[in-house]
Design an enzyme around this catalytic site. Structure first.
Site, PDB file in Angstrom:
ATOM      1  N   ASN A 136      43.361  67.179  40.443  1.00  0.00           N
ATOM      2  CA  ASN A 136      43.760  68.567  40.158  1.00  0.00           C
ATOM      3  C   ASN A 136      43.149  69.083  38.848  1.00  0.00           C
ATOM      4  OD1 ASN A 136      45.165  67.125  38.270  1.00  0.00           O
ATOM      5  ND2 ASN A 136      47.213  67.691  38.980  1.00  0.00           N
ATOM      6  N   GLU A 143      48.457  68.526  32.974  1.00  0.00           N
ATOM      7  CA  GLU A 143      48.420  68.997  34.353  1.00  0.00           C
ATOM      8  C   GLU A 143      48.085  70.493  34.385  1.00  0.00           C
ATOM      9  OE1 GLU A 143      48.426  66.802  36.498  1.00  0.00           O
ATOM     10  OE2 GLU A 143      49.977  65.282  36.269  1.00  0.00           O
TER      11      GLU A 143
END
Ligand code: F6R
Length: 242
Positions: A136, A143
Site C-alpha cells: 500500500n 500507512e
C-alpha cells in the site's frame, strides 16, 4: 529519484550493499538506517559476506532501525530486535550498544517515541537509510494517510500489512496490531535514501511510486521531495511500469 533496474533480487541486494558500503568510511563513524522484512535479507547476507571476506568493517557503525512492533518482547523471534540480531548484528563486528531500535515494550510509548526522535538527532541522521515498501506504499510503518510531517509515533497497522506479515507468524491473530515507527519526516532526515523492491507483488506499488504523484495517501511518494533517493528494483517489480 535515481532508478536502478536489476535483473533479479540478488543483483538488487548487491547494489544496495554497494551503496551501504560506500558510506562506511573507516575514518569516521557511519550511521546506517535499517529496515526489516523480507526484502533486505539478501542485502544483509551480502554485508555479512563482505565482512567475512574482510571487505567491510562494522566497528565504526551505528544503526537506527525504522520500527518495532508494540507489545512483542525483544526476545520473541519475530521482534524486529531479534530479526536484526539474527540476520545481521550477530554475524558482524558491530557494537550492539550502538544498534538502536524503538522499544515496543516501553511502559510509556509516547515518551519512547520522543526518546527515539531525540536519538535520531543525537546519533543521526543516517548517512544512508535503507527502505522497503509495503503493497500500500507504506515506508517504515507509515500507512496511507500518515502525515508527511510525522515524527516517531505509534501506529495502528493496516489489515493489509498484518496480512502481509502473517507469513512470519503462525497465524494472523498473532500479528501485533500496533507498532512504533519513525515518521515520514524522521525518515526524510537521512542524507541518502535507498529504497529496494523485488518481485511482481511489488509491481503495483512501484508503478504508483513512479507515477510521480505526491500524496499522503501513498506514503512512499514523499520520497520525491528528498534530494538524494535511489530506487533499486528488480525486473519483476518493474515489469508493469511503462
Ligand atoms: C520494515 C518496514 C516495512 C517493510 C515493508 C516491506 O522495517 O519498515 O516498511 O519494509 O513492509 O516488507 P517486505 O520487505 O517484507 O515486503
Amino acid at each position: 529519484m535515481n532508478i536502478i533496474v536489476t535483473k533479479d533480487e540478488q543483483e538488487m541486494s548487491q547494489k544496495a550493499a554497494d551503496l551501504l558500503q560506500q558510506r562506511n568510511k573507516p575514518e569516521s563513524e557511519c550511521v546506517l538506517g535499517l529496515a526489516t522484512g523480507g526484502t533486505p535479507l539478501g542485502t544483509y547476507q551480502e554485508l555479512i559476506r563482505r565482512y567475512e571476506s574482510g571487505e567491510m568493517d562494522f566497528s565504526n557503525v551505528t544503526t537506527l532501525n525504522l520500527d518495532e512492533y508494540v507489545g512483542v518482547p525483544k526476545s520473541h523471534p519475530q521482534s524486529y530486535r531479534s530479526f536484526m540480531q539474527e540476520n545481521l548484528f550477530k554475524h558482524v563486528n558491530m557494537d550492539t550498544r550502538k544498534a538502536h531500535i524503538p522499544d515496543g515494550q516501553a511502559v510509556d510509548l509516547k515518551e519512547e517515541c520522543a526518546r527515539y526522535e531525540a536519538l535520531i538527532e543525537e546519533v543521526g541522521p543516517p548517512d544512508i537509510q535503507l527502505l522497503g515498501i509495503g503493497h500500500n506504499g507504506h515506508i517504515g510503518f507509515n500507512e496511507p494517510g500518515s502525515s508527511f510531517e510525522s515524527e516517531t509515533h505509534v501506529v495502528e497497522l493496516a489489515d493489509s500489512t498484518r496480512e502481509a506479515n502473517a507469513r512470519f507468524f503462525t497465524s494472523i491473530e498473532e500479528v501485533p496490531t500496533k507498532a512504533i515507527t519513525m515518521g515520514i519526516q524522521s525518515i526524510m532526515k537521512a542524507k541518502k535514501i535507498v529504497l529496494i523492491a523485488s518481485g511482481e507483488k511489488k509491481a503495483d506499488a512501484i508503478q504508483k511510486l513512479l507515477s510521480q504523484d505526491v500524496s499522503e495517501d501513498f506514503p512512499a511518494s514523499a520520497l520525491h521531495r528528498h534530494p538524494d533517493v535511489t530506487l533499486i528494483v528488480d525486473l519483476a517489480a518493474y515489469q508493469t511500469v511503462q
